[in-house]
Design a protein around this motif. Structure first.
Motif, PDB file in Angstrom:
ATOM      1  N   SER A 309       0.604  -0.980  -0.449  1.00 11.48           N
ATOM      2  CA  SER A 309       0.251   0.265   0.116  1.00 11.48           C
ATOM      3  C   SER A 309       0.848   1.274   0.203  1.00 11.48           C
ATOM      4  CB  SER A 309      -1.147   0.244   1.319  1.00 11.48           C
ATOM      5  OG  SER A 309      -1.660   1.540   1.095  1.00 11.48           O
ATOM      6  N   VAL A 310       0.492   2.221  -1.367  1.00 10.93           N
ATOM      7  CA  VAL A 310       1.500   2.961  -0.550  1.00 10.93           C
ATOM      8  C   VAL A 310       0.033   4.179  -0.720  1.00 10.93           C
ATOM      9  CG1 VAL A 310       4.043   2.487  -2.011  1.00 10.93           C
ATOM     10  CG2 VAL A 310       2.110   3.123  -3.559  1.00 10.93           C
ATOM     11  N   VAL A 311      -1.239   3.604  -0.532  1.00 14.12           N
ATOM     12  CA  VAL A 311      -2.059   5.374  -1.018  1.00 14.12           C
ATOM     13  C   VAL A 311      -1.685   6.759   0.295  1.00 14.12           C
ATOM     14  CG1 VAL A 311      -4.168   6.013   0.355  1.00 14.12           C
ATOM     15  CG2 VAL A 311      -3.890   3.386  -0.094  1.00 14.12           C
ATOM     16  N   SER A 312      -1.927   7.659  -0.750  1.00 12.91           N
ATOM     17  CA  SER A 312      -1.759   9.412  -0.307  1.00 12.91           C
ATOM     18  C   SER A 312      -0.275   8.624  -0.225  1.00 12.91           C
ATOM     19  CB  SER A 312      -2.377   9.592   1.396  1.00 12.91           C
ATOM     20  OG  SER A 312      -3.953   9.313   0.573  1.00 12.91           O
ATOM     21  N   ASN A 313       1.167   9.326  -1.053  1.00 13.03           N
ATOM     22  CA  ASN A 313       1.904   9.784  -1.060  1.00 13.03           C
ATOM     23  C   ASN A 313       2.900  10.165  -1.572  1.00 13.03           C
ATOM     24  OD1 ASN A 313       4.181   7.774   0.710  1.00 13.03           O
ATOM     25  ND2 ASN A 313       2.367   6.308   0.587  1.00 13.03           N
ATOM     26  N   ASN A 314       1.852  10.799  -2.839  1.00  9.34           N
ATOM     27  CA  ASN A 314       2.662  12.291  -3.065  1.00  9.34           C
ATOM     28  C   ASN A 314       3.211  11.519  -3.966  1.00  9.34           C
ATOM     29  OD1 ASN A 314       2.407  15.217  -4.165  1.00  9.34           O
ATOM     30  ND2 ASN A 314       4.124  15.501  -3.259  1.00  9.34           N
ATOM     31  N   ILE A 336      -2.025  -4.360  -4.832  1.00 11.49           N
ATOM     32  CA  ILE A 336      -1.846  -3.122  -4.227  1.00 11.49           C
ATOM     33  C   ILE A 336      -2.750  -1.874  -4.123  1.00 11.49           C
ATOM     34  CG2 ILE A 336      -1.839  -2.848  -6.956  1.00 11.49           C
ATOM     35  CD1 ILE A 336       1.464  -1.013  -6.985  1.00 11.49           C
ATOM     36  N   TYR A 337      -1.984  -0.840  -3.808  1.00 20.01           N
ATOM     37  CA  TYR A 337      -3.796  -0.027  -3.708  1.00 20.01           C
ATOM     38  C   TYR A 337      -2.291   1.903  -3.980  1.00 20.01           C
ATOM     39  CZ  TYR A 337      -5.738  -3.666  -0.860  1.00 20.01           C
ATOM     40  OH  TYR A 337      -5.817  -5.312  -0.943  1.00 20.01           O
ATOM     41  N   ILE A 338      -2.663   2.378  -4.073  1.00 17.48           N
ATOM     42  CA  ILE A 338      -2.464   3.174  -5.373  1.00 17.48           C
ATOM     43  C   ILE A 338      -3.202   5.009  -5.180  1.00 17.48           C
ATOM     44  CG2 ILE A 338      -1.338   2.093  -6.353  1.00 17.48           C
ATOM     45  CD1 ILE A 338      -3.029   3.379  -8.670  1.00 17.48           C
ATOM     46  N   TRP A 339      -4.393   5.049  -3.974  1.00 13.20           N
ATOM     47  CA  TRP A 339      -5.554   5.772  -4.567  1.00 13.20           C
ATOM     48  C   TRP A 339      -4.888   7.155  -3.428  1.00 13.20           C
ATOM     49  CZ3 TRP A 339      -9.482   6.787  -8.161  1.00 13.20           C
ATOM     50  CH2 TRP A 339      -9.718   7.764  -7.956  1.00 13.20           C
ATOM     51  N   GLY A 340      -5.198   7.832  -3.435  1.00  9.66           N
ATOM     52  CA  GLY A 340      -4.456   9.193  -2.852  1.00  9.66           C
ATOM     53  C   GLY A 340      -3.555   9.595  -3.957  1.00  9.66           C
ATOM     54  N   ASN A 341      -2.949   9.226  -4.389  1.00 12.57           N
ATOM     55  CA  ASN A 341      -1.512  10.312  -5.334  1.00 12.57           C
ATOM     56  C   ASN A 341      -1.831  10.974  -6.227  1.00 12.57           C
ATOM     57  OD1 ASN A 341       0.607   8.824  -3.711  1.00 12.57           O
ATOM     58  ND2 ASN A 341      -0.119   7.187  -3.825  1.00 12.57           N
ATOM     59  N   LYS A 342      -1.127  11.667  -7.035  1.00 15.54           N
ATOM     60  CA  LYS A 342      -1.668  12.215  -7.856  1.00 15.54           C
ATOM     61  C   LYS A 342      -1.589  11.605  -9.620  1.00 15.54           C
ATOM     62  CE  LYS A 342       0.565  16.047  -5.907  1.00 15.54           C
ATOM     63  NZ  LYS A 342       2.286  17.509  -6.629  1.00 15.54           N
ATOM     64  N   ILE A 343      -2.639  11.084  -9.785  1.00  9.08           N
ATOM     65  CA  ILE A 343      -3.113  10.051 -10.647  1.00  9.08           C
ATOM     66  C   ILE A 343      -2.861  10.995 -12.109  1.00  9.08           C
ATOM     67  CG2 ILE A 343      -4.451   8.149 -11.648  1.00  9.08           C
ATOM     68  CD1 ILE A 343      -5.018   7.989  -8.596  1.00  9.08           C
ATOM     69  N   ASP A 344      -2.218  10.584 -13.127  1.00  7.23           N
ATOM     70  CA  ASP A 344      -2.999  11.015 -14.095  1.00  7.23           C
ATOM     71  C   ASP A 344      -3.249   9.652 -15.330  1.00  7.23           C
ATOM     72  OD1 ASP A 344      -0.358   9.646 -14.468  1.00  7.23           O
ATOM     73  OD2 ASP A 344       1.053  11.270 -15.253  1.00  7.23           O
ATOM     74  N   THR A 345      -3.069  10.235 -16.420  1.00  3.13           N
ATOM     75  CA  THR A 345      -3.335   9.859 -18.119  1.00  3.13           C
ATOM     76  C   THR A 345      -2.017   8.186 -17.790  1.00  3.13           C
ATOM     77  OG1 THR A 345      -4.421  11.709 -19.237  1.00  3.13           O
ATOM     78  CG2 THR A 345      -3.916   9.112 -20.323  1.00  3.13           C
TER      79      THR A 345
END
Length: 415
Positions: A309-314, A336-345
């Motif tokens: 989990s790397v949720v909310s890690n900029n 794997i958990y990624i939400w809260g980061n700067k998700i781009d295209t």
């Protein structure tokens, strides 16, 4: 031959004998229990006050006194969930007496009641002699540093308890140090939650002591150190210790002050560690550099980590795409958990491809792809390593051993 339990009628009679009004919630749960056959593992009475569509009268100290008088003759009750009720130190005294006399209860959940320091002393004292309890949750009871010290002393004596949850209990520096020292001797505890202590020092003494413990402890498989104000120095100490540890499978470092320099130590550890299966780095600040350190370790060397989990890690698309690419060559990493980061295209495309080719299952991540005007986007799913840490649904929709149920990643008996 299977038999039906007999709990409701004795409860009604006990209420009359003790001149205590019936709690309709307890009465209903016992009545439901009476309608089901007893399995070989016994039954768990689910009396949590928070997971009901219709509000229930929460269990009080007086209610508990009547209940344990009934359970004294019910050896088939092996679990008791009393979370989110109104139990105080008086209720803790009742439970302590019950634990000293009972030899069948294996699971006791007291999270988020109103038990304080003296109640903690009584319960911990009872566990000096109790030889049946395997899993105790004290989460959210403000037992303080002194209350935590009683549990640390208990761990030096008790050889039965396998899971202990002291998260959000306002424990302090002395308790954490004493617990670490106790775990250098204790050979039975497999999981401990020490999240959110009250620490006044910035020197990370607690992490140093915990790291020292990990060098010699060979039984602990799950360790929660969330909200410890841990920085790169503390991570380095933990990683140095984990080179010598061959038992820890689940490490929770969420909600700390870890940046990319600290993750560099974790990346090097993952290249050599052969036991760590779950790593929670949620709510730190590892950014792209940290994500790339992790992806390099996962892509080339590590074949044991199953959940990250790397949720909310900029983290921006650069770091998230690197992690997605690592999953194409690393077939062990399944969650794997990624939400809260700067998700781009680029992130949306990379993770939608993982899902499209069945490399990543939707119930193993916290994002789901969808398309608008030909553009792929990601929506959030309510999944995560801590999804059911403080609440679990009454329905059986979620398997007890699901990978997103904190402290229940793998059943105790499977270790």
């Amino acid at each position: 031959m299977s038999v039906l339990p007999d709990l409701h009628l004795p409860y009604v009679q006990a209420c009359q004998n003790l001149s205590q009004p019936e709690n309709p919630f307890i009465a209903r749960v016992l009545q439901e229990a009476d309608e089901n056959e007893i399995s070989t593992k016994g039954i768990t009475l689910k009396l949590a006050g928070n997971n009901h569509l219709v509000p229930v009268p929460r269990v009080t100290d007086d209610d508990l006194g009547v209940l344990v008088s009934v359970l004294g003759q019910a050896a088939f009750v092996t679990g008791l969930d009393l979370a989110y009720n109104l139990l105080t130190d008086a209720g803790a005294k009742t439970l302590a007496t019950f634990l000293q006399e009972n030899s069948t209860l294996q699971y006791l959940n007291l999270m988020f009641n109103d038990i304080g320091t003296s109640g903690a002393e009584l319960i911990a004292g009872a566990l000096h002699s109790n030889q049946s309890l395997v899993h105790l949750r004290m989460t959210g009871n403000k037992i303080g540093n002194q209350g935590g010290m009683f549990f640390a002393s208990m761990l030096k004596v008790n050889s039965t308890l396998e899971k202990l949850d002291l998260g959000d209990c306002d424990v302090g520096l002395q308790c954490l140090v004493a617990t670490a020292i106790a775990l250098t001797q204790n050979k039975s505890l497999k999981a401990i939650n020490l999240n959110r202590p009250l620490l006044s020092s910035q020197q990370e003494e607690t992490t140093v002591h915990i790291a020292r413990m990990l060098r010699s402890n060979s039984s602990l498989v799950e360790l929660h150190l969330g909200k410890h104000e841990m920085k790169n120095f503390g991570v380095e100490r933990l990683c140095d210790a984990l080179y010598e540890n061959s038992s820890l499978r689940y490490l929770d470092l969420s909600c700390n002050n870890i940046i990319c320099d600290g993750v560099k130590f974790l990346g090097e550890l993952l290249k050599r560690n052969q036991t760590l299966e779950i790593l929670d780095l949620s709510a730190n600040r590892i950014e792209d550099v940290g994500a790339i350190y992790l992806s390099e370790a996962l892509e080339t060397r590590n074949r044991t980590l199953k959940a990250l989990s790397v949720v909310s890690n900029n983290i921006t698309g650069k770091g998230l795409v690197a992690l997605a690419q690592a999953m194409h060559s690393n077939m062990t990493l399944s969650h794997i958990y990624i939400w809260g980061n700067k998700i781009d295209t680029s992130t949306c495309v990379a993770f939608s491809e993982l899902i499209a080719v069945d490399r990543l299952q939707l119930d193993c991540t916290d994002v789901a792809p969808y398309e608008v005007d030909g553009q792929v986007l990601l929506a959030e799913l309510s999944h995560g390593l801590a999804k059911h840490r403080y609440w679990s649904p009454r329905s059986a929709a979620v398997a007890p051993g699901a990978a997103n149920a904190s402290l229940e990643i793998v059943a105790v008996s499977e270790y």
